[in-house]
Design a protein around this motif. Structure first.
Motif, PDB file in Angstrom:
ATOM      1  N   MET A 110      44.759  11.953  26.821  1.00  0.00           N
ATOM      2  CA  MET A 110      43.767  11.878  25.742  1.00  0.00           C
ATOM      3  C   MET A 110      42.376  12.115  26.319  1.00  0.00           C
ATOM      4  O   MET A 110      41.988  11.504  27.315  1.00  0.00           O
ATOM      5  N   ASP A 111      41.650  13.037  25.687  1.00  0.00           N
ATOM      6  CA  ASP A 111      40.319  13.394  26.170  1.00  0.00           C
ATOM      7  C   ASP A 111      39.282  12.448  25.570  1.00  0.00           C
ATOM      8  O   ASP A 111      39.069  12.430  24.359  1.00  0.00           O
ATOM      9  N   ARG A 112      38.659  11.672  26.448  1.00  0.00           N
ATOM     10  CA  ARG A 112      37.632  10.750  25.992  1.00  0.00           C
ATOM     11  C   ARG A 112      36.275  11.220  26.492  1.00  0.00           C
ATOM     12  O   ARG A 112      36.107  11.481  27.684  1.00  0.00           O
ATOM     13  N   ARG A 113      35.338  11.325  25.615  1.00  0.00           N
ATOM     14  CA  ARG A 113      33.995  11.779  25.953  1.00  0.00           C
ATOM     15  C   ARG A 113      33.009  10.638  25.760  1.00  0.00           C
ATOM     16  O   ARG A 113      33.089   9.892  24.782  1.00  0.00           O
ATOM     17  N   ALA A 114      32.099  10.533  26.686  1.00  0.00           N
ATOM     18  CA  ALA A 114      31.070   9.504  26.580  1.00  0.00           C
ATOM     19  C   ALA A 114      30.071   9.893  25.502  1.00  0.00           C
ATOM     20  O   ALA A 114      29.644  11.050  25.423  1.00  0.00           O
ATOM     21  N   THR A 115      29.709   8.962  24.676  1.00  0.00           N
ATOM     22  CA  THR A 115      28.748   9.194  23.600  1.00  0.00           C
ATOM     23  C   THR A 115      27.602   8.212  23.736  1.00  0.00           C
ATOM     24  O   THR A 115      27.737   7.133  24.332  1.00  0.00           O
ATOM     25  N   PHE A 116      26.465   8.614  23.148  1.00  0.00           N
ATOM     26  CA  PHE A 116      25.263   7.773  23.176  1.00  0.00           C
ATOM     27  C   PHE A 116      24.838   7.584  21.727  1.00  0.00           C
ATOM     28  O   PHE A 116      24.313   8.494  21.091  1.00  0.00           O
ATOM     29  N   ASP A 117      25.111   6.401  21.209  1.00  0.00           N
ATOM     30  CA  ASP A 117      24.888   6.157  19.788  1.00  0.00           C
ATOM     31  C   ASP A 117      23.408   5.990  19.447  1.00  0.00           C
ATOM     32  O   ASP A 117      22.963   6.385  18.369  1.00  0.00           O
ATOM     33  N   ASN A 118      22.633   5.415  20.348  1.00  0.00           N
ATOM     34  CA  ASN A 118      21.219   5.146  20.079  1.00  0.00           C
ATOM     35  C   ASN A 118      20.406   6.392  20.427  1.00  0.00           C
ATOM     36  O   ASN A 118      19.974   6.579  21.559  1.00  0.00           O
ATOM     37  N   LEU A 119      20.199   7.283  19.450  1.00  0.00           N
ATOM     38  CA  LEU A 119      19.487   8.533  19.691  1.00  0.00           C
ATOM     39  C   LEU A 119      18.007   8.301  19.972  1.00  0.00           C
ATOM     40  O   LEU A 119      17.390   9.063  20.720  1.00  0.00           O
TER      41      LEU A 119
ATOM     42  N   LEU B 109      16.660   5.791  21.638  1.00  0.00           N
ATOM     43  CA  LEU B 109      16.528   5.399  23.037  1.00  0.00           C
ATOM     44  C   LEU B 109      16.742   6.600  23.959  1.00  0.00           C
ATOM     45  O   LEU B 109      16.018   6.770  24.950  1.00  0.00           O
ATOM     46  N   ALA B 110      17.714   7.429  23.622  1.00  0.00           N
ATOM     47  CA  ALA B 110      17.955   8.636  24.427  1.00  0.00           C
ATOM     48  C   ALA B 110      16.741   9.556  24.402  1.00  0.00           C
ATOM     49  O   ALA B 110      16.343  10.122  25.432  1.00  0.00           O
ATOM     50  N   GLY B 111      16.144   9.709  23.214  1.00  0.00           N
ATOM     51  CA  GLY B 111      14.950  10.544  23.105  1.00  0.00           C
ATOM     52  C   GLY B 111      13.781   9.992  23.901  1.00  0.00           C
ATOM     53  O   GLY B 111      13.030  10.743  24.531  1.00  0.00           O
ATOM     54  N   ALA B 112      13.643   8.659  23.903  1.00  0.00           N
ATOM     55  CA  ALA B 112      12.551   8.034  24.657  1.00  0.00           C
ATOM     56  C   ALA B 112      12.744   8.210  26.160  1.00  0.00           C
ATOM     57  O   ALA B 112      11.772   8.344  26.908  1.00  0.00           O
ATOM     58  N   LEU B 113      13.990   8.233  26.607  1.00  0.00           N
ATOM     59  CA  LEU B 113      14.267   8.382  28.033  1.00  0.00           C
ATOM     60  C   LEU B 113      13.987   9.801  28.523  1.00  0.00           C
ATOM     61  O   LEU B 113      13.517   9.997  29.651  1.00  0.00           O
ATOM     62  N   VAL B 114      14.289  10.796  27.691  1.00  0.00           N
ATOM     63  CA  VAL B 114      14.105  12.189  28.133  1.00  0.00           C
ATOM     64  C   VAL B 114      12.728  12.729  27.755  1.00  0.00           C
ATOM     65  O   VAL B 114      12.336  13.802  28.245  1.00  0.00           O
ATOM     66  N   ALA B 115      11.998  12.013  26.905  1.00  0.00           N
ATOM     67  CA  ALA B 115      10.691  12.505  26.450  1.00  0.00           C
ATOM     68  C   ALA B 115       9.708  12.734  27.597  1.00  0.00           C
ATOM     69  O   ALA B 115       9.026  13.766  27.616  1.00  0.00           O
ATOM     70  N   PRO B 116       9.579  11.830  28.580  1.00  0.00           N
ATOM     71  CA  PRO B 116       8.621  12.094  29.667  1.00  0.00           C
ATOM     72  C   PRO B 116       8.930  13.372  30.433  1.00  0.00           C
ATOM     73  O   PRO B 116       8.019  14.137  30.756  1.00  0.00           O
ATOM     74  N   GLN B 117      10.204  13.615  30.709  1.00  0.00           N
ATOM     75  CA  GLN B 117      10.557  14.830  31.438  1.00  0.00           C
ATOM     76  C   GLN B 117      10.285  16.078  30.597  1.00  0.00           C
ATOM     77  O   GLN B 117       9.782  17.089  31.102  1.00  0.00           O
ATOM     78  N   ILE B 118      10.616  16.018  29.314  1.00  0.00           N
ATOM     79  CA  ILE B 118      10.340  17.154  28.433  1.00  0.00           C
ATOM     80  C   ILE B 118       8.840  17.417  28.350  1.00  0.00           C
ATOM     81  O   ILE B 118       8.387  18.574  28.369  1.00  0.00           O
ATOM     82  N   LEU B 119       8.052  16.339  28.278  1.00  0.00           N
ATOM     83  CA  LEU B 119       6.599  16.486  28.210  1.00  0.00           C
ATOM     84  C   LEU B 119       6.064  17.156  29.478  1.00  0.00           C
ATOM     85  O   LEU B 119       5.196  18.041  29.406  1.00  0.00           O
ATOM     86  N   LEU B 120       6.568  16.752  30.640  1.00  0.00           N
ATOM     87  CA  LEU B 120       6.134  17.360  31.894  1.00  0.00           C
ATOM     88  C   LEU B 120       6.476  18.848  31.933  1.00  0.00           C
ATOM     89  O   LEU B 120       5.663  19.677  32.364  1.00  0.00           O
ATOM     90  N   VAL B 121       7.673  19.194  31.496  1.00  0.00           N
ATOM     91  CA  VAL B 121       8.091  20.602  31.509  1.00  0.00           C
ATOM     92  C   VAL B 121       7.221  21.428  30.574  1.00  0.00           C
ATOM     93  O   VAL B 121       6.787  22.537  30.916  1.00  0.00           O
ATOM     94  N   VAL B 122       6.945  20.883  29.382  1.00  0.00           N
ATOM     95  CA  VAL B 122       6.141  21.623  28.411  1.00  0.00           C
ATOM     96  C   VAL B 122       4.711  21.789  28.907  1.00  0.00           C
ATOM     97  O   VAL B 122       4.138  22.890  28.842  1.00  0.00           O
ATOM     98  N   VAL B 123       4.117  20.714  29.441  1.00  0.00           N
ATOM     99  CA  VAL B 123       2.710  20.748  29.845  1.00  0.00           C
ATOM    100  C   VAL B 123       2.498  21.600  31.088  1.00  0.00           C
ATOM    101  O   VAL B 123       1.542  22.390  31.164  1.00  0.00           O
TER     102      VAL B 123
END
Length: 294
Positions: free
Chosen positions: A1-10, A12-26
């Protein structure tokens, strides 16, 4: 059975990746868009908003003999620097992999040069190879004016090639050594028991198995030679003599920050970016076909 990890709290996920995305954009996407805008426009001589000129800046640089000289010099520098740094790193890695006396100390010392900033490397080599103060001065006393990077173009080119290769050699050495240590010892030992010498084992067993690593380092070194050589050139030769070391990246700096021609500098930066992308595509399209992954 194929089990995939999921992240329900979108959120929180957005807050974690936001600094890196901001650095890349800037620091990546925003400067790229600004360079594109400046490349297709020009600034009025007495101030004001930029005027759209289309391909005029590119037509001007492509008709400039000085610019084509910088392209030729950059290609020569990239080829020589890549060949020297990869060749020396491979030789050192093969020697360390044999676990000769003191190999642990050498393995630690050989990585140091990559931790040194490019301007510091340029300053050190400028002093070491100074025709009147460095160790080359002893050679010049025996053969006057044999080495003078301030007057001879090929001497200046050789100086920046050696400096850049010395810095990149440390980076290449780590990858080569890691790849060599991943080769099963049984293969090398079996070849040694069959009577193969050190050079024969390296040529027929070790180097062919290093093909994926060699291809990766080839792409990295050529890219670094085009885009990360400014510090060494600026400190050692300043693009001279007679533009013999006027690399594309250094010419962009000279035209933009010294000549204050931001539009021409932006157009040259776009050409440099496309050139690096094109060279990388050619390497992946044609060179990688000769690479065999074990």
């Amino acid at each position: 059975m194929d089990r995939r990890a999921t992240f329900d709290n979108l959120w929180l996920a957005g807050a974690l990746v936001a600094p890196q995305i901001l650095l890349v954009v800037v620091f990546f996407y925003w400067p790229t868009m600004q360079a594109l805008y400046w490349a297709f426009s020009t600034q009025p001589p007495f101030g004001g908003t930029n005027q759209w000129v289309g391909w005029q800046n590119f037509e001007q640089i492509f008709s400039d003999a000085v610019y084509w000289n910088s392209v030729r010099v950059s290609i020569v520098f990239a080829i020589l620097s890549t060949a020297l740094s990869i060749g020396m790193a491979l030789l050192l890695a093969l020697m360390i992999d044999r676990q000769l006396a003191g190999h642990k100390a050498y393995r630690f010392v050989y990585f140091w040069p990559y931790a040194i900033a490019a301007p510091a490397v340029g300053l050190a080599f400028r002093f070491i190879f100074a025709p009147d103060a460095g160790f080359v001065s002893a050679i010049n006393q025996l053969a006057p004016n044999l080495w003078n990077p301030a007057l001879k173009g090929w001497d200046a080119m050789l100086l920046i090639v050696i400096a850049n290769s010395w810095k990149m050699m440390a980076y290449n050495f780590i990858f080569f050594l890691a790849a060599l240590q991943s080769i099963p010892r049984s293969l090398v030992e079996a070849a040694a028991m069959d009577g193969s010498g050190v050079l024969r084992r390296a040529r027929d067993i070790q180097i062919p198995l290093l093909a994926p690593t060699l291809f990766f380092l080839l792409v990295i070194n050529i890219t670094e030679s085009f885009v990360d050589s400014f510090g060494i050139v600026d400190i050692t030769t300043g693009g001279g003599p007679a533009r013999a070391t006027d690399l594309m990246v250094f010419k962009i700096y000279s035209d933009g920050f010294k000549g204050l021609d931001y539009s021409m500098a932006a157009a040259q930066s776009i050409v440099l970016m496309l050139l690096v992308i094109g060279l990388t595509f050619v390497q992946f399209r044609y060179v990688e076909k000769r690479v065999h992954y074990a």
